[in-house]
Design a protein around this motif. Sequence first.
Motif, PDB file in Angstrom:
ATOM      1  N   GLU A  10      73.199  42.090  98.086  1.00 55.58           N
ATOM      2  CA  GLU A  10      72.189  41.848  99.125  1.00 55.58           C
ATOM      3  C   GLU A  10      70.792  42.148  98.595  1.00 55.58           C
ATOM      4  O   GLU A  10      69.849  41.401  98.822  1.00 55.58           O
ATOM      5  CB  GLU A  10      72.459  42.728 100.344  1.00 55.58           C
ATOM      6  N   ASN A  11      70.689  43.285  97.852  1.00 54.13           N
ATOM      7  CA  ASN A  11      69.382  43.638  97.288  1.00 54.13           C
ATOM      8  C   ASN A  11      68.894  42.558  96.337  1.00 54.13           C
ATOM      9  O   ASN A  11      67.720  42.203  96.339  1.00 54.13           O
ATOM     10  CB  ASN A  11      69.461  44.967  96.518  1.00 54.13           C
ATOM     11  N   GLN A  13      69.771  39.437  96.370  1.00 56.98           N
ATOM     12  CA  GLN A  13      69.423  38.268  97.179  1.00 56.98           C
ATOM     13  C   GLN A  13      68.017  38.401  97.743  1.00 56.98           C
ATOM     14  O   GLN A  13      67.231  37.460  97.727  1.00 56.98           O
ATOM     15  CB  GLN A  13      70.450  38.149  98.318  1.00 56.98           C
ATOM     16  N   GLU A  14      67.722  39.630  98.221  1.00 58.77           N
ATOM     17  CA  GLU A  14      66.401  39.882  98.803  1.00 58.77           C
ATOM     18  C   GLU A  14      65.318  39.750  97.729  1.00 58.77           C
ATOM     19  O   GLU A  14      64.281  39.132  97.936  1.00 58.77           O
ATOM     20  CB  GLU A  14      66.394  41.296  99.381  1.00 58.77           C
ATOM     21  N   LEU A  15      65.615  40.324  96.565  1.00 59.05           N
ATOM     22  CA  LEU A  15      64.665  40.240  95.455  1.00 59.05           C
ATOM     23  C   LEU A  15      64.405  38.776  95.099  1.00 59.05           C
ATOM     24  O   LEU A  15      63.249  38.348  94.967  1.00 59.05           O
ATOM     25  CB  LEU A  15      65.252  40.980  94.230  1.00 59.05           C
ATOM     26  N   SER A  17      64.668  36.125  96.878  1.00 57.39           N
ATOM     27  CA  SER A  17      63.918  35.358  97.874  1.00 57.39           C
ATOM     28  C   SER A  17      62.423  35.663  97.805  1.00 57.39           C
ATOM     29  O   SER A  17      61.610  34.917  98.344  1.00 57.39           O
ATOM     30  CB  SER A  17      64.479  35.584  99.276  1.00 57.39           C
ATOM     31  N   SER A  18      62.049  36.752  97.123  1.00 59.32           N
ATOM     32  CA  SER A  18      60.623  37.085  97.001  1.00 59.32           C
ATOM     33  C   SER A  18      60.002  36.506  95.725  1.00 59.32           C
ATOM     34  O   SER A  18      58.808  36.657  95.485  1.00 59.32           O
ATOM     35  CB  SER A  18      60.452  38.611  96.994  1.00 59.32           C
ATOM     36  N   HIS A  44      72.060  36.687  89.090  1.00 62.60           N
ATOM     37  CA  HIS A  44      72.810  37.908  89.387  1.00 62.60           C
ATOM     38  C   HIS A  44      73.297  38.550  88.093  1.00 62.60           C
ATOM     39  O   HIS A  44      73.187  39.757  87.900  1.00 62.60           O
ATOM     40  CB  HIS A  44      74.015  37.606  90.290  1.00 62.60           C
TER      41      HIS A  44
END
Length: 318
Positions: A10-11, A13-15, A17-18, A44
Amino acid sequence: SRVEESMNNENIQELLSSLPREKLWDGFCFYLYQGCWVSSAFCHGVIYFQKHFQARDTDIILASIPKSGTTWLKALIFTIVNRSRYALAESPLLTSNPHELVPLLDRDFIKNQSTIDNLSSSRILCTHVPYALLPHSIVTCNSRIVYTCRNPLDQLVSYWHFLLALYPEQTTMKLFPLEKTFEMACQGVQGYGPFWEHVLGYWKANLEQPGKILFLKYEDLKEDVNFQVKRLAEFLGCPFSVDEESRGVIEEISKLCSFDHLKNLEVNKSGKHPVGHANSIYFRKGKKSNNRIVVCCKAAIAEKEAADTSSEKNEYQL
Ligand code: A3P
């Protein structure tokens, strides 16, 4: 644990998207991660490898931007290092593709960490990440790095063909013309680009630590592979003895790992990589262009202009 893993995902994924992004087609893009364009398929794996890989002093790390001679170097390094373990006539290379014998850390470490952690020394491992993105332990321990690079136009053309072989539906849909690849690469956008940052990162590190990093060029290997095999063995701490040299071991290794020989082995003609694609896509032409880079670029531009005026816009090839 599983929970930790999914939180990490999840982290990540969040990274992602930024980060700045360049799309090639639906479902495939490059992310600009720490100054390097990493394909969505590898993000990943690259981040995991960078965070969790522990190098050993005895590790041999092959580094390259894709399509610069990685397959060739995997075969050569594996054979040189293991020559007392396997007779050349019984080399695992005769029945396995070089990519099965030398894992790609960017992809395989996240999937098979314990297998890679438990490999016996000396481990031979590969990565495509630029020097600045290498895990800390590779840079600080006594592991050795062999880097290979290639004329950027030949590398790019090879890369384009490789992507089309990996994603054949893009060929028929004409979503990924060479013209677009060329323009993107000029902006630095290609797998593990920008190209020159990649090459210069390892070049500078090689100047600072020549005993740790060997800097090779595809073209030099093409010019005199026996000389480079000898250099490799010396760098890797297993130089050829006088007896080996007089028995022609260097020449035999070069022959075993040559393009024509590997390409025509059954495993590379009809075998499949564990990831699913055909082994044959690693062996296309295996030639170096005779032109200097600038001449190649002019030729590519002329070809592009000619293609622009023809009706078959995207079907030209270099
Ligand atoms: P071409 O597409 O120009 O033919 P990588 O191994 O880094 O993926 O690079 C692939 C390129 O190296 C391809 O170039 C491929 O044909 C070439 N190649 C593969 N094995 C080789 C070998 N043993 N000797 C020389 N070139 C080789």
